[in-house]
Scaffold this active site. Structure first.
Site, PDB file in Angstrom:
ATOM      1  N   TYR A  86       1.227  10.876 -12.204  1.00  0.00           N
ATOM      2  CA  TYR A  86       0.715  10.344 -10.562  1.00  0.00           C
ATOM      3  C   TYR A  86       0.253   8.832 -11.609  1.00  0.00           C
ATOM      4  O   TYR A  86       0.477   7.830 -11.567  1.00  0.00           O
ATOM      5  CB  TYR A  86      -0.455  11.054 -10.001  1.00  0.00           C
ATOM      6  CG  TYR A  86      -1.124   9.752  -9.141  1.00  0.00           C
ATOM      7  CD1 TYR A  86      -0.413   8.968  -7.584  1.00  0.00           C
ATOM      8  CD2 TYR A  86      -1.893   9.227  -9.329  1.00  0.00           C
ATOM      9  CE1 TYR A  86      -0.359   8.635  -7.015  1.00  0.00           C
ATOM     10  CE2 TYR A  86      -2.815   8.123  -8.225  1.00  0.00           C
ATOM     11  CZ  TYR A  86      -1.739   7.742  -7.291  1.00  0.00           C
ATOM     12  OH  TYR A  86      -2.492   6.792  -6.241  1.00  0.00           O
ATOM     13  N   ASN A  93     -11.758   7.209  -6.341  1.00  0.00           N
ATOM     14  CA  ASN A  93     -11.877   8.124  -4.835  1.00  0.00           C
ATOM     15  C   ASN A  93     -11.676   6.980  -3.475  1.00  0.00           C
ATOM     16  O   ASN A  93     -12.832   6.724  -3.717  1.00  0.00           O
ATOM     17  CB  ASN A  93     -12.472   9.049  -5.007  1.00  0.00           C
ATOM     18  CG  ASN A  93     -11.855  10.094  -6.419  1.00  0.00           C
ATOM     19  OD1 ASN A  93     -10.952  10.606  -6.830  1.00  0.00           O
ATOM     20  ND2 ASN A  93     -12.234   9.055  -7.452  1.00  0.00           N
ATOM     21  N   LEU A 128       1.059  -1.180   0.368  1.00  0.00           N
ATOM     22  CA  LEU A 128      -0.085   0.213  -0.024  1.00  0.00           C
ATOM     23  C   LEU A 128       0.783   1.221   0.010  1.00  0.00           C
ATOM     24  O   LEU A 128       0.111   2.524   0.335  1.00  0.00           O
ATOM     25  CB  LEU A 128      -0.965   0.117   0.977  1.00  0.00           C
ATOM     26  CG  LEU A 128      -2.104  -1.038   1.637  1.00  0.00           C
ATOM     27  CD1 LEU A 128      -2.875  -1.515   3.275  1.00  0.00           C
ATOM     28  CD2 LEU A 128      -2.716  -1.456   0.386  1.00  0.00           C
ATOM     29  N   PRO A 169     -43.041  14.281  38.920  1.00  0.00           N
ATOM     30  CA  PRO A 169     -43.378  13.052  40.368  1.00  0.00           C
ATOM     31  C   PRO A 169     -45.163  13.524  40.653  1.00  0.00           C
ATOM     32  O   PRO A 169     -45.937  14.581  40.754  1.00  0.00           O
ATOM     33  CB  PRO A 169     -43.258  12.820  41.597  1.00  0.00           C
ATOM     34  CG  PRO A 169     -41.490  13.332  41.249  1.00  0.00           C
ATOM     35  CD  PRO A 169     -41.478  14.995  40.283  1.00  0.00           C
ATOM     36  N   GLY A 170     -46.020  12.529  40.451  1.00  0.00           N
ATOM     37  CA  GLY A 170     -47.581  13.095  40.256  1.00  0.00           C
ATOM     38  C   GLY A 170     -48.165  13.393  39.301  1.00  0.00           C
ATOM     39  O   GLY A 170     -50.172  13.267  38.771  1.00  0.00           O
TER      40      GLY A 170
END
Length: 401
Positions: A124, A153, A69, A303-304
């Protein structure tokens, strides 16, 4: 088994080494390597530009498989292309021949090696093509199995911005509020995601690589998207923290691009605030929404407190209590054949036994916190995001006083 990875600190190398290490350490029990009965027997040789030449000698003598690689993408001058992409390949193959090692060798080449279309005249590409020819000659001379991959890509986590790919640069810049430049939104790219590539590398390792009619190896999972489409998706990901909207990821590409985008966020930007709608009963906070899969929210009842007391024509919901103890009640709207209200259906729920309760269209419903001291925390999913223009919500108590 001994595997040599050259260019081990590069984008593909880093991902491949991490995947191989997961197999070796027993963390990945999905991928198998032929001839490797005990994963801990896997030996991974890593070689990069800062490695010592004598290390390459040892590795080439012992390796059972070679992933080459190593390469140059952005040199200071054009001559470095040939030196980095052809010169090292020549050294690698010469060293393998020196020790008579006919292990399979994989070469990471590029579609630019075709020297066709916009790649014509590419220095390249020329260096990559020279490397391919070198490997083919090596195979003919030694009989060693050679695998030449012309990668399109590449994108994914750990890809260097302003070096490996335009996608990496776009992800990095958009995630970090940096400017981007798109010369032509209609330019189309063929894209290969790093995890799909790693899957192919495991197939190659086991002699099951994909080959085309010209005997080049390839990864069968790629995507073609324009630069404009990529940038638009990335901008949508960025805005999703404000809109809470999750893009459609059913085509697979958006899911892969989103994972890539997230990997470029800076550590101090992993979290973001949500808008809490708070009153004396508790709070309601939307977490995310989708165009076709609904909305997820968290509801906290003090609560409640009783919340809800309404019904919907088409909207439906799932309530999941994750902390506290509550009572969910539903009653069908209207009266039965005897003119009596329909009975109330009761579900006691708690965070100790996670249960989903469906809110059925045509049923008024509520949720009651049964505790005198503890908040009731409920995850709520609705089949559609709330639309203030069409709320489809009608007040009616579940139980008449």
């Amino acid at each position: 088994m001994k595997i040599l990875v050259t260019g081990a600190k590069g984008f593909v190398g880093k991902n491949l080494v991490a995947a191989l290490e997961a197999v070796r350490d027993g963390k990945d029990r999905v991928h198998k390597i032929n001839g490797l009965d005990n994963p801990s027997d896997l030996c991974i040789y890593t070689y990069d530009i800062d490695s010592k030449p004598e290390e390459l000698e040892t590795y080439c003598k012992d390796a059972d498989f070679v992933f080459n690689l190593a390469g140059v993408n952005r040199p200071k001058n054009q001559q470095e292309f040939m030196q980095g992409n052809f010169g090292f390949a020549s050294t690698l193959l010469d060293t393998l021949k020196k020790y008579g090692n006919k292990a399979p060798v994989m070469l990471s080449s590029s579609i630019q090696a075709s020297l066709e279309g916009r790649f014509a005249g590419s220095e390249y590409g020329k260096s990559k093509l020279a490397g391919e020819e070198l490997f083919l000659n090596y195979s003919n001379e030694t009989g060693a199995r050679v695998l030449i991959y012309r990668f399109p890509n590449l994108f994914g986590k750990w890809c260097r911005p302003n070096y490996n790919s335009a996608v990496a640069t776009f992800c990095n810049n958009i995630a970090n509020d940096l400017p981007i430049m798109v010369n032509d939104r209609n330019t189309e790219l063929e894209l290969l995601y790093i995890d799909d590539l790693i899957e192919e590398m495991f197939l190659a390792l086991n002699g099951k690589e994909h080959r085309d009619e010209k005997d080049y190896c390839y990864c069968p999972v790629t995507f073609k998207r324009t630069l404009g489409e990529i940038v638009d998706l990335l901008e949508e990901f960025k805005e999703s923290r404000k809109t809470l909207s999750v893009p459609n990821m059913s085509d697979g590409f958006a899911k892969r691009l989103h994972a890539t985008y997230l990997s470029y966020l800076s550590p101090d930007n992993f979290s973001y605030p949500l808008k809490m709608n708070v009153d004396d009963r508790g709070s309601f906070t939307e977490i995310l929404r989708t165009a076709d899969r609904g909305q997820v929210s968290v509801n906290i009842s003090k609560p409640g407190i009783t919340k809800g007391q309404h019904w919907h024509h088409t909207k439906n919901e799932k309530f999941v209590v994750v902390s506290g103890r509550g009572l969910i009640q539903l009653r069908k709207i209207g009266e039965d054949e005897n003119g009596n209200p329909y009975p109330v259906v009761n579900y006691e729920v708690s965070g100790e036994e996670i249960t989903a309760v469906e809110m059925i269209p045509g049923y008024t419903h509520n949720i009651i916190n049964l505790s005198d001291t503890e908040d009731l925390v409920t995850i709520m999913w609705a089949n559609e995001p709330f639309d203030p223009e069409h709320p489809d919500t009608f007040f009616e108590p579940v139980e008449e006083n």
